[in-house]
Each structure stands twice: as C-alpha cells, then as structure tokens.
Write a protein that holds these residues in place. Structure first.
Motif, PDB file in Angstrom:
ATOM      1  N   VAL A 283       0.876  -1.171   0.000  1.00 48.92           N
ATOM      2  CA  VAL A 283       0.000   0.000   0.000  1.00 48.92           C
ATOM      3  C   VAL A 283       0.915   1.222   0.000  1.00 48.92           C
ATOM      4  O   VAL A 283       1.378   1.656   1.060  1.00 48.92           O
ATOM      5  CB  VAL A 283      -0.928   0.012   1.230  1.00 48.92           C
ATOM      6  N   PRO A 284       1.214   1.780  -1.153  1.00 50.79           N
ATOM      7  CA  PRO A 284       2.256   2.818  -1.235  1.00 50.79           C
ATOM      8  C   PRO A 284       1.969   4.054  -0.386  1.00 50.79           C
ATOM      9  O   PRO A 284       2.890   4.627   0.194  1.00 50.79           O
ATOM     10  CB  PRO A 284       2.278   3.170  -2.735  1.00 50.79           C
ATOM     11  N   ASP A 285       0.697   4.477  -0.300  1.00 51.96           N
ATOM     12  CA  ASP A 285       0.384   5.717   0.405  1.00 51.96           C
ATOM     13  C   ASP A 285       0.792   5.676   1.873  1.00 51.96           C
ATOM     14  O   ASP A 285       1.182   6.695   2.451  1.00 51.96           O
ATOM     15  CB  ASP A 285      -1.115   6.018   0.313  1.00 51.96           C
ATOM     16  N   THR A 286       0.677   4.503   2.486  1.00 52.66           N
ATOM     17  CA  THR A 286       0.980   4.384   3.914  1.00 52.66           C
ATOM     18  C   THR A 286       2.226   3.541   4.176  1.00 52.66           C
ATOM     19  O   THR A 286       2.596   3.354   5.335  1.00 52.66           O
ATOM     20  CB  THR A 286      -0.207   3.760   4.659  1.00 52.66           C
ATOM     21  N   ASP A 287       2.844   3.031   3.120  1.00 50.64           N
ATOM     22  CA  ASP A 287       4.029   2.192   3.254  1.00 50.64           C
ATOM     23  C   ASP A 287       3.727   0.978   4.126  1.00 50.64           C
ATOM     24  O   ASP A 287       4.544   0.566   4.959  1.00 50.64           O
ATOM     25  CB  ASP A 287       5.200   2.999   3.836  1.00 50.64           C
ATOM     26  N   GLN A 288       2.540   0.412   3.935  1.00 45.44           N
ATOM     27  CA  GLN A 288       2.143  -0.793   4.660  1.00 45.44           C
ATOM     28  C   GLN A 288       2.040  -1.965   3.695  1.00 45.44           C
ATOM     29  O   GLN A 288       2.059  -1.788   2.474  1.00 45.44           O
ATOM     30  CB  GLN A 288       0.809  -0.564   5.378  1.00 45.44           C
ATOM     31  N   ALA A 289       1.963  -3.159   4.239  1.00 45.32           N
ATOM     32  CA  ALA A 289       1.889  -4.364   3.418  1.00 45.32           C
ATOM     33  C   ALA A 289       0.717  -5.224   3.862  1.00 45.32           C
ATOM     34  O   ALA A 289       0.522  -5.445   5.059  1.00 45.32           O
ATOM     35  CB  ALA A 289       3.186  -5.164   3.524  1.00 45.32           C
ATOM     36  N   VAL A 290      -0.072  -5.679   2.900  1.00 37.84           N
ATOM     37  CA  VAL A 290      -1.142  -6.636   3.155  1.00 37.84           C
ATOM     38  C   VAL A 290      -0.605  -8.017   2.796  1.00 37.84           C
ATOM     39  O   VAL A 290      -0.248  -8.276   1.648  1.00 37.84           O
ATOM     40  CB  VAL A 290      -2.397  -6.326   2.323  1.00 37.84           C
ATOM     41  N   VAL A 291      -0.504  -8.894   3.786  1.00 38.06           N
ATOM     42  CA  VAL A 291       0.036 -10.240   3.600  1.00 38.06           C
ATOM     43  C   VAL A 291      -1.132 -11.216   3.521  1.00 38.06           C
ATOM     44  O   VAL A 291      -1.957 -11.272   4.432  1.00 38.06           O
ATOM     45  CB  VAL A 291       0.982 -10.618   4.749  1.00 38.06           C
ATOM     46  N   VAL A 292      -1.195 -11.967   2.426  1.00 40.62           N
ATOM     47  CA  VAL A 292      -2.321 -12.867   2.169  1.00 40.62           C
ATOM     48  C   VAL A 292      -1.812 -14.295   1.980  1.00 40.62           C
ATOM     49  O   VAL A 292      -0.876 -14.533   1.208  1.00 40.62           O
ATOM     50  CB  VAL A 292      -3.102 -12.435   0.917  1.00 40.62           C
ATOM     51  N   TYR A 293      -2.432 -15.247   2.678  1.00 42.04           N
ATOM     52  CA  TYR A 293      -2.107 -16.666   2.547  1.00 42.04           C
ATOM     53  C   TYR A 293      -3.164 -17.330   1.662  1.00 42.04           C
ATOM     54  O   TYR A 293      -4.366 -17.096   1.835  1.00 42.04           O
ATOM     55  CB  TYR A 293      -2.099 -17.348   3.916  1.00 42.04           C
ATOM     56  N   SER A 294      -2.722 -18.174   0.732  1.00 41.84           N
ATOM     57  CA  SER A 294      -3.662 -18.855  -0.157  1.00 41.84           C
ATOM     58  C   SER A 294      -3.088 -20.215  -0.558  1.00 41.84           C
ATOM     59  O   SER A 294      -1.929 -20.532  -0.269  1.00 41.84           O
ATOM     60  CB  SER A 294      -3.945 -18.014  -1.403  1.00 41.84           C
ATOM     61  N   ALA A 295      -3.924 -21.002  -1.248  1.00 43.86           N
ATOM     62  CA  ALA A 295      -3.506 -22.336  -1.701  1.00 43.86           C
ATOM     63  C   ALA A 295      -4.122 -22.613  -3.064  1.00 43.86           C
ATOM     64  O   ALA A 295      -5.174 -22.062  -3.418  1.00 43.86           O
ATOM     65  CB  ALA A 295      -3.934 -23.398  -0.693  1.00 43.86           C
ATOM     66  N   ALA A 296      -3.497 -23.470  -3.839  1.00 44.65           N
ATOM     67  CA  ALA A 296      -3.992 -23.829  -5.165  1.00 44.65           C
ATOM     68  C   ALA A 296      -5.330 -24.566  -5.044  1.00 44.65           C
ATOM     69  O   ALA A 296      -5.506 -25.403  -4.153  1.00 44.65           O
ATOM     70  CB  ALA A 296      -2.974 -24.712  -5.880  1.00 44.65           C
ATOM     71  N   PRO A 297      -6.301 -24.255  -5.916  1.00 34.21           N
ATOM     72  CA  PRO A 297      -7.596 -24.956  -5.876  1.00 34.21           C
ATOM     73  C   PRO A 297      -7.431 -26.463  -5.990  1.00 34.21           C
ATOM     74  O   PRO A 297      -6.597 -26.965  -6.746  1.00 34.21           O
ATOM     75  CB  PRO A 297      -8.332 -24.390  -7.103  1.00 34.21           C
ATOM     76  N   GLY A 298      -8.209 -27.181  -5.190  1.00 37.10           N
ATOM     77  CA  GLY A 298      -8.164 -28.628  -5.233  1.00 37.10           C
ATOM     78  C   GLY A 298      -7.099 -29.261  -4.372  1.00 37.10           C
ATOM     79  O   GLY A 298      -7.067 -30.491  -4.230  1.00 37.10           O
ATOM     80  N   SER A 299      -6.226 -28.458  -3.780  1.00 36.53           N
ATOM     81  CA  SER A 299      -5.160 -29.006  -2.939  1.00 36.53           C
ATOM     82  C   SER A 299      -5.670 -29.296  -1.537  1.00 36.53           C
ATOM     83  O   SER A 299      -6.741 -28.836  -1.127  1.00 36.53           O
ATOM     84  CB  SER A 299      -3.994 -28.013  -2.865  1.00 36.53           C
ATOM     85  N   ARG A 300      -4.902 -30.098  -0.809  1.00 34.31           N
ATOM     86  CA  ARG A 300      -5.251 -30.381   0.588  1.00 34.31           C
ATOM     87  C   ARG A 300      -5.282 -29.094   1.399  1.00 34.31           C
ATOM     88  O   ARG A 300      -6.122 -28.911   2.279  1.00 34.31           O
ATOM     89  CB  ARG A 300      -4.231 -31.350   1.196  1.00 34.31           C
ATOM     90  N   GLU A 301      -4.356 -28.201   1.084  1.00 31.64           N
ATOM     91  CA  GLU A 301      -4.293 -26.921   1.801  1.00 31.64           C
ATOM     92  C   GLU A 301      -5.541 -26.081   1.542  1.00 31.64           C
ATOM     93  O   GLU A 301      -6.064 -25.435   2.455  1.00 31.64           O
ATOM     94  CB  GLU A 301      -3.042 -26.154   1.392  1.00 31.64           C
TER      95      GLU A 301
END
Length: 285
Positions: free
Chosen positions: A245-263
C-alpha cells in the motif's frame, strides 16, 4: 485535555466496531453489537479499568503510544484519529513517522477477504490488523503485548516460534530479509523514534541481529511459500503474497492455496470453524 469529548469518541467508536472486523469471534451471548471494553483493552494492550476510566471521562492523560494503540484497536480513520489526539491534549502523529493506522479502505479490503487469511504490517513489521481467518490459521495476535506485536521482534527475541515452520535455510533467509527490511525502513524514516528504539533493542539483545545489521544489506517484503503447522490440520504449505500500500508504506500479507489441494480444503474448513475449536497458540507471520 477534553475528557468529555474523548470519552464520547471512545464509546461511539467501540460501538461501531464488530468483533469480526478485528479478527475476534463474535460468540452467541453478546449483549452489545460492538466491541466489549475487555476486547478494546486486549487489542490495545491496556487494562480494562483504564478503558473504563477513559470512557467515563475520569482517566489520566494517555500517552501518544496508548492513543495510537487505541486508534488501531478501534479502527479510527484519519479524521477521528486526529480528534482522538486533540481531545487527549496530544499532538497528532507527525509527517516522517511510520504510519501505524490502517486506512478504512484497506480495512474494507481485509474484511472482504473472508475466505483467505490476511493481515496488515507496518513499514517496520508491526502487525496492525488481521481478519478472523488469519487468527484461525496463525493464532491469537492479541496474545502478544502491543510492544511485541512485531514480526521481526518475535523472530529474534520471541520465546515461541509460532505456527510458521521453517527449515534452517528458510529461517536464515527470513532473518537476513528481516534485518534488510528494517535497514530500508530506517533509510526512509530516519527520525521515527519507535523504529529507532526497535532497532536499538534488537541490536543490544540479539547477537544474530547485530551481526546481520553490520552486513548493511537492504530489502523489501517479498512473496514466498510458507509452511504453517496448524494444530488441527497439520503442516500446510501455503503461498504468502505481499501486496504493498504505497500511500501508507504498509503491506497486506495474504495466505492462499492452489484450488483442489489439501491446503485449499483445510482453508475452506478453517473458514467454517474459525478459532472456536482450536487451542490458542502464539502467532507468527
């Protein structure tokens, strides 16, 4: 200090925030739609009695750090945060300081990511906000005192490694990258007192940090794959993407997994069950 206006602002802000907005379970026996005083105290790292006294207009003058913590806990926008500081008789945060309040638009984005764990980090890796999926995956971030609610502090000085499992090579890379990101932050915010205190504490207490600091590398947060050792689902190998997020110099950290995977299946179950049936553990980003 205008205690009456300060108290009214705090009460109204608490009523507007829903538990799910800050990654807390709503529960079935709530008597108020917003946050409880206990929850505000937990998020801000102050005592419940302190919150009660402020809301009753009889509290002491809060410090700037406490005001910043309350603004984060109550998800105040820029205007309300300025009022909070002014009513408390304190100067609002100055330019050239690391932004510690998450913009409402970013919080709305966080809320819409209902099926993915997501959190917001400051320029010096403070955990500023998270959704309920992040708490269910990584643990209760409120278990960390506000002064220690920082990914890099926990990496070098924390006593619990949290749920993110790393190989020796991954841990070494994470340590190098963490120190490099702090060096870059100091170049951008040379006069930020909280950043300088964080660096000073890490250098004095962690020989490993001091060694890496003297190597004078620089860097930014990057995307990577991480293994989360969840108490219910076991090891989950997840993609961890960082959105800046450039305006505030913050970072949005997102966790994800491939569709169909155990995760991916585990994340689907986690969205349904949330934090209700799991043992609370120390989180790690």
């Amino acid at each position: 200090m205008d205690r009456t206006e300060l108290a009214a602002l705090l009460r109204q802000a608490r009523d507007r925030v829903r538990p799910g907005d800050v990654g807390l379970p709503a529960g079935s026996r709530r008597q108020v739609p917003g946050l409880r005083r206990e929850e505000v105290a937990q998020l801000a790292g102050v005592s419940v009695d302190y919150v009660v006294r402020l809301e009753q207009g009889r509290g002491p003058r809060p410090s700037s750090s406490v005001l910043a913590a309350l603004a984060r806990a109550l998800r105040l926008n820029d205007e309300d945060r300025t009022l909070l500081f002014q009513f408390a008789g304190a100067a609002p945060p100055q330019q050239g300081r690391i932004e510690m309040v998450v913009r409402p638009s970013v919080l709305r984005l966080l809320d819409r990511m209902a099926d993915l764990p997501a959190l917001v980090l400051s320029a010096k890796a403070d955990v500023l906000a998270w959704n309920s999926m992040a708490a269910a995956l990584l643990g209760d971030f409120t278990a960390w005192p506000p002064a220690q609610r920082n990914i890099i502090w926990q990496r070098f000085l924390g006593t619990d490694r949290g749920r993110v499992a790393m190989t020796p090579a991954e841990a070494d890379y994470a340590a190098i990258f963490s120190v490099a990101s702090l060096r870059s932050a100091r170049a951008r915010y040379p006069d930020d007192p909280d950043l300088l205190r964080l660096i000073s504490e890490l250098r004095s207490r962690s020989p490993r940090f001091e060694q890496l600091w003297n190597e004078r590398r620089s860097g930014q947060w990057r995307s990577a794959s991480k293994t989360v050792d969840h108490p219910e689902f076991g090891p989950l190998r997840l993609e961890c993407d960082t959105l800046l997020v450039p305006d505030t110099d913050q970072a949005v950290v997102v966790y994800s997994a491939a569709p169909g995977s155990r995760e991916a299946s585990a994340l689907d179950l986690l969205r349904v069950t949330g934090t209700q049936q799991f043992t609370v553990a120390e989180p790690s980003g």
